[in-house]
Design an enzyme around this catalytic site. Structure first.
Site, PDB file in Angstrom:
ATOM      1  N   ALA A   1       0.763  -1.492  -0.019  1.00 59.95           N
ATOM      2  CA  ALA A   1      -0.056  -0.365   0.068  1.00 59.95           C
ATOM      3  C   ALA A   1       1.464   1.681  -0.387  1.00 59.95           C
ATOM      4  O   ALA A   1       1.598   1.599   0.442  1.00 59.95           O
ATOM      5  CB  ALA A   1      -0.770   0.099   1.038  1.00 59.95           C
TER       6      ALA A   1
ATOM      7  N   SER B   1       1.467   2.279  -8.601  1.00 61.78           N
ATOM      8  CA  SER B   1       0.777   3.076 -10.061  1.00 61.78           C
ATOM      9  C   SER B   1       1.157   4.693 -10.321  1.00 61.78           C
ATOM     10  O   SER B   1       1.107   5.006 -11.323  1.00 61.78           O
ATOM     11  CB  SER B   1      -0.442   3.869  -9.279  1.00 61.78           C
TER      12      SER B   1
ATOM     13  N   ALA C   1      -9.920   0.804 -15.087  1.00 62.13           N
ATOM     14  CA  ALA C   1      -9.648   1.312 -13.690  1.00 62.13           C
ATOM     15  C   ALA C   1     -11.241   0.151 -13.694  1.00 62.13           C
ATOM     16  O   ALA C   1     -12.224  -0.246 -13.996  1.00 62.13           O
ATOM     17  CB  ALA C   1     -10.527   2.315 -13.326  1.00 62.13           C
TER      18      ALA C   1
ATOM     19  N   HIS D   1      -6.263   9.658  -9.030  1.00 60.32           N
ATOM     20  CA  HIS D   1      -5.332   8.885  -9.628  1.00 60.32           C
ATOM     21  C   HIS D   1      -5.192   9.870 -11.309  1.00 60.32           C
ATOM     22  O   HIS D   1      -5.051   9.967 -12.312  1.00 60.32           O
ATOM     23  CB  HIS D   1      -5.748   7.927  -9.536  1.00 60.32           C
TER      24      HIS D   1
ATOM     25  N   GLU E   1     -11.964   3.859 -18.772  1.00 64.89           N
ATOM     26  CA  GLU E   1     -12.634   2.175 -18.678  1.00 64.89           C
ATOM     27  C   GLU E   1     -12.930   2.464 -17.461  1.00 64.89           C
ATOM     28  O   GLU E   1     -11.605   1.620 -16.801  1.00 64.89           O
ATOM     29  CB  GLU E   1     -12.620   1.228 -20.202  1.00 64.89           C
TER      30      GLU E   1
END
Length: 400
Positions: free
Chosen positions: A231, A236, A253, A271, A282
């Site tokens: 985490a 990302s 996503a 994000h 999408e």
């Protein structure tokens, strides 16, 4: 056409004088870089920097044949002394074309930031594009008739410049992409090499001479990459960075929306703000269809949320349902996903979580999720040319 990079660093060089940061502390010896300056066929000097004469001598070149000195950006600080015998340095107005006595043709390319880019064409027809620090070409309309043979620019600081040039086919598969203007915000090697390789680019040491216009095999860029980590590890961000020089990306996503959950909405918003405007989003957990179709690169974020949805569909949280067919149904769905990753023709980056390295979940359902995510990660990783582990924002290459 021969291009000698007398320097490849930012205007202040690398390391920066008196800078205490870790990147500057590590930029010693072969990792140090003088301010970027390019010598073309010993006849054209792009950017005049301190010590240019000595830099040329160390590279086995001479500035005595230079017929034109052009600047790409405002040079702050004290004036640079003009070495004896060199013509005065200047900048060319945007769009203006110069033809040198050496036969080289130079066109000034407008930028979206203070500075000027230069397109240089050799008498034999080889073409290079040199971009100033922090600059990207402005007003591009494409596609262009012919891609450049070499592009040198601020790949780390302005990856969107590469994406723009690729969008109009000014950078093609055989274009050599060289990162210059490297500052202390660029990671040290070998992390810099890995990050640039993902963009189809590379960095070279000061004093390197390159042949522009010769045959060059396309850069080997991994087509399937799995990025895993804990985490808030930065996984990302790393996944997005791998595709930031692509002109178009489909961001898949898998988390969807959660009504009334302010924290989730804030995460989703963060994000979205990071993604380039040209990317398309999408929201779906149906991953086989986009993986099986043709199109631009995919960024799938993330597999752990996809697994949550898959386990919901077979009621895998219930022990009885799990024993009565939920396990078989889930394994079939994960095998289908792994097969789609194996067969995809698209460039794809997948993000997942590492959940098996921490506290053992207190419930049977939690342990089941941990175990199934571990199996899913292993299956998908087995189909990827590159697997990256992100820990505390640092990237470790496990494969590729």
């Amino acid at each position: 056409m021969e291009l000698t990079l007398l320097g490849t660093g930012a205007p202040d060089g690398l390391p920066r004088p008196d800078c205490p940061c870790a990147a500057c502390a590590l930029a010693r010896g072969a990792g140090s870089r003088a301010a970027t300056a390019l010598l073309v066929d010993d006849a054209l000097l792009l950017d005049l920097t301190p010590g240019a004469v000595f830099a040329a001598a160390r590279a086995g070149r001479s500035l005595t044949g230079v017929r034109q000195v052009l600047l790409t950006h405002p040079h702050d600080g004290p004036a640079v002394e003009l070495p004896p015998g060199l013509p005065p340095a200047g900048r060319v107005p945007d769009g203006r074309v110069l033809t040198l006595i050496s036969g080289h043709r130079v066109r000034a390319v407008p930028m979206d930031a203070p500075g000027t880019g230069y397109e240089v064409t050799s008498p034999e027809g080889a073409r290079l594009l040199y971009l100033p620090p922090g600059g990207a070409p402005a007003g591009l309309a494409g596609p262009v008739a012919q891609p450049y043979d070499l592009v040198a620019g601020d790949v780390v600081g302005r990856p969107d410049a590469v994406a723009r040039l690729r969008a109009v086919e000014a950078i093609g598969p055989a274009t050599e992409l060289i990162a210059v203007h490297l500052d202390h915000d660029a990671p040290p090697a070998p992390e810099l090499e890995r990050r640039l390789a993902a963009a189809g680019a590379r960095a070279v040491p000061d004093g390197t001479t390159l042949a522009v216009g010769g045959f060059r095999a396309p850069a080997a860029v991994p087509r399937r990459t799995l990025v895993t980590g804990g985490a808030r590890s930065g996984k990302s961000v790393e996944a997005e960075r791998l595709l930031e020089t692509c002109p178009e990306v489909v961001y898949v996503a898998t988390g969807g929306t959660r009504d009334g959950d302010a924290d989730w909405a804030a995460r989703v918003g963060l994000h979205r703000e990071r993604r380039p405007a040209a990317w398309r989003t999408e929201e779906t957990c149906e991953l086989v269809e986009p993986l099986s179709s043709d199109g631009p690169p995919l960024l799938i974020d993330c597999l752990s949320l996809w697994l949550t949805d898959a386990m919901d569909r077979v009621d895998a949280w219930d022990d009885a349902a799990w024993a009565e067919g939920g396990e078989r149904a889930l394994r079939a769905r994960t095998a289908e996903l792994a097969a789609a990753v194996r067969g995809t023709r698209r460039t794809v980056v997948l993000v997942t979580n590492e959940t098996g390295s921490g506290v053992v979940p207190a419930t049977a359902a939690g342990r089941r999720f941990r175990d199934e995510l571990g199996r899913l990660n292993a299956a998908v990783a087995g189909e990827c040319e590159q697997v990256l582990l992100v820990v505390a924002g640092q990237v470790l290459a496990l494969r590729g």
